[in-house]
Design a protein around this motif. Structure first.
Motif, PDB file in Angstrom:
ATOM      1  N   PHE A 128      59.155  31.606  67.934  1.00  0.00           N
ATOM      2  CA  PHE A 128      59.964  32.510  68.546  1.00  0.00           C
ATOM      3  C   PHE A 128      59.233  33.752  69.139  1.00  0.00           C
ATOM      4  CE2 PHE A 128      62.121  36.665  68.091  1.00  0.00           C
ATOM      5  CZ  PHE A 128      63.181  36.520  68.933  1.00  0.00           C
ATOM      6  N   LEU A 129      57.967  34.330  68.365  1.00  0.00           N
ATOM      7  CA  LEU A 129      57.430  35.350  69.089  1.00  0.00           C
ATOM      8  C   LEU A 129      56.437  35.072  69.998  1.00  0.00           C
ATOM      9  CD1 LEU A 129      56.188  37.148  65.544  1.00  0.00           C
ATOM     10  CD2 LEU A 129      57.621  38.111  67.385  1.00  0.00           C
TER      11      LEU A 129
ATOM     12  N   LYS B 129      57.154  39.916  77.278  1.00  0.00           N
ATOM     13  CA  LYS B 129      57.727  41.155  76.835  1.00  0.00           C
ATOM     14  C   LYS B 129      56.638  41.999  76.305  1.00  0.00           C
ATOM     15  CE  LYS B 129      62.397  41.825  76.615  1.00  0.00           C
ATOM     16  NZ  LYS B 129      63.798  41.592  75.989  1.00  0.00           N
ATOM     17  N   ILE B 130      55.900  41.109  75.111  1.00  0.00           N
ATOM     18  CA  ILE B 130      54.979  42.104  74.441  1.00  0.00           C
ATOM     19  C   ILE B 130      53.821  42.697  75.347  1.00  0.00           C
ATOM     20  CG2 ILE B 130      53.239  41.612  72.382  1.00  0.00           C
ATOM     21  CD1 ILE B 130      54.885  39.420  71.442  1.00  0.00           C
TER      22      ILE B 130
ATOM     23  N   ARG C 245      53.283  51.401  77.317  1.00  0.00           N
ATOM     24  CA  ARG C 245      52.723  52.184  76.538  1.00  0.00           C
ATOM     25  C   ARG C 245      51.503  53.044  77.038  1.00  0.00           C
ATOM     26  NH1 ARG C 245      52.294  52.106  70.104  1.00  0.00           N
ATOM     27  NH2 ARG C 245      50.641  50.619  70.909  1.00  0.00           N
TER      28      ARG C 245
ATOM     29  N   TYR D  97      56.128  45.859  67.334  1.00  0.00           N
ATOM     30  CA  TYR D  97      54.534  45.959  67.704  1.00  0.00           C
ATOM     31  C   TYR D  97      53.628  46.678  66.786  1.00  0.00           C
ATOM     32  CZ  TYR D  97      50.683  45.652  70.652  1.00  0.00           C
ATOM     33  OH  TYR D  97      49.154  45.516  71.164  1.00  0.00           O
TER      34      TYR D  97
ATOM     35  N   SER E 146      59.741  53.669  68.770  1.00  0.00           N
ATOM     36  CA  SER E 146      58.756  53.396  69.982  1.00  0.00           C
ATOM     37  C   SER E 146      57.878  52.183  69.853  1.00  0.00           C
ATOM     38  CB  SER E 146      57.912  54.798  69.707  1.00  0.00           C
ATOM     39  OG  SER E 146      57.045  54.959  68.887  1.00  0.00           O
ATOM     40  N   HIS E 147      58.231  51.489  68.819  1.00  0.00           N
ATOM     41  CA  HIS E 147      57.300  50.307  68.685  1.00  0.00           C
ATOM     42  C   HIS E 147      58.188  48.976  68.599  1.00  0.00           C
ATOM     43  CE1 HIS E 147      54.478  53.158  66.941  1.00  0.00           C
ATOM     44  NE2 HIS E 147      53.512  52.181  67.305  1.00  0.00           N
ATOM     45  N   VAL E 148      59.655  49.146  69.206  1.00  0.00           N
ATOM     46  CA  VAL E 148      60.388  48.140  69.216  1.00  0.00           C
ATOM     47  C   VAL E 148      59.979  47.351  70.648  1.00  0.00           C
ATOM     48  CG1 VAL E 148      62.625  47.247  69.398  1.00  0.00           C
ATOM     49  CG2 VAL E 148      61.991  48.813  67.446  1.00  0.00           C
ATOM     50  N   VAL E 149      59.534  45.979  70.388  1.00  0.00           N
ATOM     51  CA  VAL E 149      59.471  45.330  71.794  1.00  0.00           C
ATOM     52  C   VAL E 149      60.851  44.603  72.296  1.00  0.00           C
ATOM     53  CG1 VAL E 149      58.374  43.501  72.894  1.00  0.00           C
ATOM     54  CG2 VAL E 149      56.833  44.789  71.220  1.00  0.00           C
TER      55      VAL E 149
ATOM     56  N   VAL F 145      61.513  43.056  66.987  1.00  0.00           N
ATOM     57  CA  VAL F 145      60.199  42.537  67.177  1.00  0.00           C
ATOM     58  C   VAL F 145      59.580  43.696  67.119  1.00  0.00           C
ATOM     59  CG1 VAL F 145      58.877  41.499  68.885  1.00  0.00           C
ATOM     60  CG2 VAL F 145      61.089  40.447  68.625  1.00  0.00           C
TER      61      VAL F 145
ATOM     62  N   PHE G 195      55.242  45.487  77.192  1.00  0.00           N
ATOM     63  CA  PHE G 195      55.381  46.566  76.195  1.00  0.00           C
ATOM     64  C   PHE G 195      53.771  47.372  76.041  1.00  0.00           C
ATOM     65  CE2 PHE G 195      54.710  48.497  71.968  1.00  0.00           C
ATOM     66  CZ  PHE G 195      55.956  49.124  71.791  1.00  0.00           C
TER      67      PHE G 195
END
Ligand code: SF4
Lengths: 466, 198
Positions: free
Chosen positions: B181-182, B188-189, B196, A27, A13-16, A25, B192
């Motif tokens: 890279f990040l 995307k982050i 949530r 989170y 549930s934390h994989v971006v 990646v 996300f």
């Protein structure tokens, strides 16, 4: 649906994003920082001219490199002072909440994170410190990272992590008298070695684990790293929820109810498969002590150091080197061996229950003349509570001084160093050569065993004094 | 911090046959007070390298002029203990670019790779073989070919392949940086985080 482990549920549930053939990646919900492993990461942000992405998810404290006496005065040692001042400046510049020296919430990063309720079940938690695994006691994925990764989290609130394998360690049965969480974990590590869980994330389960308090669970998860594991966790239950309720950063009122519903689902499904599963019996565990220079070199206090023949060939050389450093002989008994120092503290055993345990054993007795003892609370809150509960008075009456919070002799970055050649019974987590000061000889043990040694001046089974 | 590109490295080695070398040995805690990344090489293996009077310990390998090179060859379970990245910085700063062992502690391995120091894990047998060759001849050279994921003893031709995460391999080959890279994943982050919330 395929049954899943608790670890999988939280991780997934934390994989971006997933990099094909590469790490995920991941989170990060909570990021703890301290003065020693953060400065270079802040420098990295400055060099790139980028902000700290999510400062509200970050909490800072000064703990590794601070004195444990006269904290109200300026830090005498220049390099330490600069490091602590650098942290303050960085936190100010980048908008991070800092519980620095003197703040009522100051303390060892892994002690304060839990007691403030900043750590919560189901979260991903990182810190530039390997004992971040402590927070796994709440049913979270918590692990230590390096400074480059601290910079990653600053920049993106994510880290790049390959998913570790999963191991479950079950401990069934009832613990014997004088046996504590510290003995459980020292026992497990002695059975599987200091690298026995490398590459794995461990879930601790079984009745003996369920019966433990939150603080005891933290002690166990804390030392997961000492068997090489990436981290360790324990599924949250009523004990966890009762501990969380009302803490500074814990969800309040309506949000508490919502959180609680979610937390209750955080468990491994009955048929979930682990890459490896180990079983131990609580009855087999005795009060433990280490005799060598890694945490896997542990034995029952009443036991004997192994003989050379009992050690696998490939490890005989390091075994001999360790014993030489400790000035012990193979086959030797350690019970009754005189010691010079006792250290009660660290993120492994510097919480209120640890101080209570120590105080309960020394109450009405007198400290051995020959022993120097450092009792260092894990945080300002622990310190305050120890005074409020009258524990400090019990300690003082028995001849012990009570210091101010910090990492202290756990890693001996400040002036709390065990002198060369001296033996220290220590409640911390590492007995590496020189860890507690150049040439220092560390014997890891529980707070009860530390108390017994402080009273008798010798390695003593605490059960004999209870 | 962008790292230098790594393709093939041929070098003599420094042998350190000890096992379970932990990060407290690599860089003792009292040297962690610096606030920059540079200069840690001076204190690499400090307490093995110098005695209490600060005189170099003669039989420690870093003080033995017979041995030099960019490859550190060491015993099993290297880099256990504390997560201090300073350990990787110290080894790199000293001049090593590769560490060879039959087993690495997890965090150390990550830290090393994040700082352009390549950990090469070989079999126990091959490790023993390397130590023996170095013992016979201090000028023994190892060749590490990252593209082929191969490590070779030049004198005997003995070789072995090693594992590396393909993503990390790409980073090493191209001098690529994780943070770039990040940062490229920012959208995307944020997506996300929003998803949530509901
Ligand atoms: S108490 Fe020891 S192990 Fe814990 S955070 Fe401090 S230095 Fe690290």
């Amino acid at each position: 649906m395929k049954p899943k482990t608790l670890f999988d549920k939280i991780w997934n549930s934390h994989v971006v994003d997933s990099i094909p053939d590469g790490p995920d990646v991941l989170y990060i919900d909570r990021h703890y920082i301290h003065e020693v492993t953060s400065p270079q990461a802040f420098t990295g942000l400055r060099k790139r001219s980028i902000p700290l992405f999510r400062p509200k998810r970050t909490l800072a404290t000064a703990d590794h490199n601070i004195p444990t006496e006269h904290q109200e005065r300026p830090i005498r040692e220049e390099l330490s002072r600069i490091q602590v001042e650098t942290l303050s400046k960085n936190c100010k510049d980048f908008g991070v909440e800092l519980y620095g020296l003197g703040h009522p919430y100051n303390g060892i990063v892994h002690v304060i994170g839990a007691e403030l309720g900043f750590t919560q079940p189901g979260m991903t938690i990182v810190c530039g410190d390997s004992h971040t695994s402590t927070h796994g006691a709440f049913g979270s994925i918590a692990f230590g990272i390096g400074t480059s990764e601290v910079e990653m989290v600053f920049a993106s609130q994510c880290v790049l992590q390959p998913k570790p394998k999963k191991m479950r360690i079950n401990i069934e049965g009832k613990l014997r008298r004088g046996v504590t969480a510290k003995d459980i974990i020292l026992y497990i590590i002695s059975q599987i070695s200091a690298s026995g869980a490398t590459g794995y994330f461990v879930e601790y389960a079984g009745r003996a684990i369920r019966s433990l308090s939150m603080e005891a669970r933290m002690t166990i998860c804390n030392m997961s790293i000492e068997m090489g594991a990436r981290g360790g966790l324990i599924a949250p239950d009523e004990t966890t929820f009762a501990y969380m309720e009302g803490r500074e950063f814990a969800p309040q009122e309506k949000e508490w109810d919502i959180a609680l519903e979610k937390w209750k689902t955080l468990k491994t499904d009955p048929d979930a498969v682990f890459d490896k599963e180990l079983n131990f019996k609580a009855e087999d565990i005795r009060p433990m002590i280490t005799y060598g220079t890694n945490p896997g070199m542990g034995m029952a206090i009443k036991g004997t150091i192994p003989h050379l023949e009992d050690i696998p060939k490939s490890e005989q050389l390091s075994f001999q080197k360790a014993l030489k450093y400790m000035d012990f002989e193979p086959g030797m008994k350690l019970e009754g061996y005189p010691i010079d120092y006792v250290f009660l503290g660290s993120c492994t055993n510097g919480r209120i229950e640890d101080i209570r345990a120590f105080a309960s054993l020394v109450k009405g007795k007198k400290k051995a003349e020959s022993v120097t003892t450092w009792i260092v609370p894990g945080s300002r809150q622990v310190e305050k509570q120890a005074y409020a509960e009258g524990l400090v008075k019990i300690l003082e009456e028995a001849g012990f001084a009570f210091r101010q919070p910090g990492c202290s002799a756990c890693l001996a970055m400040n002036e709390d160093k065990i002198p060369a050649g001296k033996y220290a019974v220590s409640t911390s987590n590492r007995n590496f050569e020189g860890r507690q000061g150049p040439g220092a000889r560390t014997l890891l043990a529980s707070p009860l065993t530390a108390a017994a040694a402080a009273i008798t001046g010798k390695i003593t089974n605490p059960a004999d004094l209870m | 911090m962008a790292i230098d590109k790594f393709e093939i490295l041929t070098s003599t080695c420094v042998p350190l046959p000890a096992e379970n070398v932990d990060t407290d040995q690599i860089i003792p805690a009292r040297f962690l007070k610096a606030t920059s990344r540079e200069g840690f090489g001076e204190n690499l293996f400090r307490d093995w390298r110098y005695d209490k009077q600060n005189t170099p310990v003669k039989d420690f390998v870093l003080n033995n002029s017979k041995y030099s090179g960019k490859i550190l060859v060491t015993g099993k379970n290297f880099g256990s203990g504390s997560s201090r990245e300073h350990a990787a910085w110290a080894i790199f700063d000293y001049g090593f670019r590769v560490v060879v062992s039959s087993f690495f502690a997890d965090i150390f391995k990550n830290n090393a790779m994040n700082n352009g120091l390549l950990p090469v894990q070989v079999s126990e047998t091959f490790l023993k073989n390397i130590f023996e060759e170095i013992e016979k001849d201090a000028a023994t050279e190892l060749q590490v070919n990252l593209e082929k994921q191969e490590i070779k003893l030049l004198a005997t031709g003995d070789k072995e392949t090693f594992d590396i995460n393909p993503y990390k391999k790409l980073c090493f080959l191209n001098g690529y940086d994780d943070i770039d890279f990040l940062l490229s994943k920012k959208e995307k982050i944020i997506a996300f985080e929003q998803q949530r919330k509901d």
